[in-house]
Design a protein around this motif. Sequence first.
Motif, PDB file in Angstrom:
ATOM      1  N   UNK A 148       0.849  -1.190   0.000  1.00  7.83           N
ATOM      2  CA  UNK A 148       0.000   0.000   0.000  1.00  7.83           C
ATOM      3  C   UNK A 148       0.887   1.243   0.000  1.00  7.83           C
ATOM      4  N   UNK A 149       0.606   2.154  -0.939  1.00  8.85           N
ATOM      5  CA  UNK A 149       1.364   3.405  -1.017  1.00  8.85           C
ATOM      6  C   UNK A 149       0.390   4.577  -1.055  1.00  8.85           C
ATOM      7  N   UNK A 150       0.629   5.555  -0.184  1.00 14.40           N
ATOM      8  CA  UNK A 150      -0.161   6.782  -0.208  1.00 14.40           C
ATOM      9  C   UNK A 150       0.511   7.804  -1.109  1.00 14.40           C
ATOM     10  N   UNK A 151      -0.271   8.756  -1.582  1.00 13.49           N
ATOM     11  CA  UNK A 151       0.278   9.778  -2.489  1.00 13.49           C
ATOM     12  C   UNK A 151       1.349  10.627  -1.823  1.00 13.49           C
ATOM     13  N   UNK A 156      -0.110  15.306  -3.686  1.00 14.93           N
ATOM     14  CA  UNK A 156       1.001  15.054  -4.614  1.00 14.93           C
ATOM     15  C   UNK A 156       1.113  16.258  -5.540  1.00 14.93           C
ATOM     16  N   UNK A 157       2.349  16.776  -5.707  1.00 14.89           N
ATOM     17  CA  UNK A 157       2.566  17.976  -6.525  1.00 14.89           C
ATOM     18  C   UNK A 157       3.198  17.629  -7.869  1.00 14.89           C
ATOM     19  N   UNK A 158       3.966  16.528  -7.892  1.00 15.00           N
ATOM     20  CA  UNK A 158       4.683  16.154  -9.115  1.00 15.00           C
ATOM     21  C   UNK A 158       3.809  15.329 -10.041  1.00 15.00           C
ATOM     22  N   UNK A 159       3.957  15.610 -11.354  1.00 15.12           N
ATOM     23  CA  UNK A 159       3.213  14.854 -12.353  1.00 15.12           C
ATOM     24  C   UNK A 159       3.951  13.536 -12.579  1.00 15.12           C
ATOM     25  N   UNK A 167      13.772  -1.107  -3.244  1.00 14.82           N
ATOM     26  CA  UNK A 167      13.481  -1.545  -1.875  1.00 14.82           C
ATOM     27  C   UNK A 167      12.574  -0.570  -1.118  1.00 14.82           C
ATOM     28  N   UNK A 168      11.593  -0.031  -1.829  1.00 13.59           N
ATOM     29  CA  UNK A 168      10.624   0.863  -1.200  1.00 13.59           C
ATOM     30  C   UNK A 168       9.370   0.115  -0.765  1.00 13.59           C
ATOM     31  N   UNK A 169       9.150  -1.071  -1.357  1.00 14.78           N
ATOM     32  CA  UNK A 169       8.082  -1.951  -0.879  1.00 14.78           C
ATOM     33  C   UNK A 169       8.666  -3.333  -0.657  1.00 14.78           C
ATOM     34  N   UNK A 207       9.155  10.414  -1.633  1.00 12.20           N
ATOM     35  CA  UNK A 207      10.201   9.681  -2.366  1.00 12.20           C
ATOM     36  C   UNK A 207      10.751  10.524  -3.517  1.00 12.20           C
ATOM     37  N   UNK A 208       9.855  11.285  -4.175  1.00  9.51           N
ATOM     38  CA  UNK A 208      10.288  12.156  -5.273  1.00  9.51           C
ATOM     39  C   UNK A 208      11.143  13.304  -4.718  1.00  9.51           C
ATOM     40  N   UNK A 209      10.708  13.881  -3.576  1.00  5.84           N
ATOM     41  CA  UNK A 209      11.455  14.977  -2.957  1.00  5.84           C
ATOM     42  C   UNK A 209      12.848  14.531  -2.515  1.00  5.84           C
ATOM     43  N   UNK A 210      12.961  13.302  -2.044  1.00  3.67           N
ATOM     44  CA  UNK A 210      14.259  12.772  -1.595  1.00  3.67           C
ATOM     45  C   UNK A 210      15.074  12.172  -2.740  1.00  3.67           C
ATOM     46  N   UNK A 211      14.614  12.354  -3.972  1.00  2.21           N
ATOM     47  CA  UNK A 211      15.267  11.846  -5.178  1.00  2.21           C
ATOM     48  C   UNK A 211      15.441  10.315  -5.186  1.00  2.21           C
TER      49      UNK A 211
END
Length: 150
Positions: free
Chosen positions: A73-76, A120-123, A103-105, A82-86
Amino acid sequence: MIQLNNRTKIKKKKIRVGRGIGSGKGKTSGRGVKGQKSRSGVAIKSFEGGQMPLYRRLPKRGFNPINKKYIAVLNLDKIQSYIDNQKLKTSDTLNSSLLKKLQLINKNSIKLKILGSGEIKSKINIEADLASKSAVLKLEKIGGSIQLKK
């Protein structure tokens, strides 16, 4: 034709224990001498004479389903962090194989579900097995897309 008197007896006579030495079931009434089993009101349930009992030889199953479907399960907001932390790039298509590789899930997860908690801000383009209505709405609002596998 069978006569009434020659029929095999259906009703057997009950053995009355403790009715004297001549009955064959007198004195101790077939219970032996002394010990726990000779007393009244004793039933040693599941005792197997010191052998490991059946209920302890068998594996535990209980409330752990044998063929459980692990759903990651992943929330937005988690995807955004994850995007902000590259850890994730917005150019990549987000799917379960990519998330397992990074290794995120959990590697045992069979399906991926996207939930709509947070912003979520990124497309980003997402490929998942399941998604909530709010997650789909939020992704389409910012111009991202979500593809559900059948």
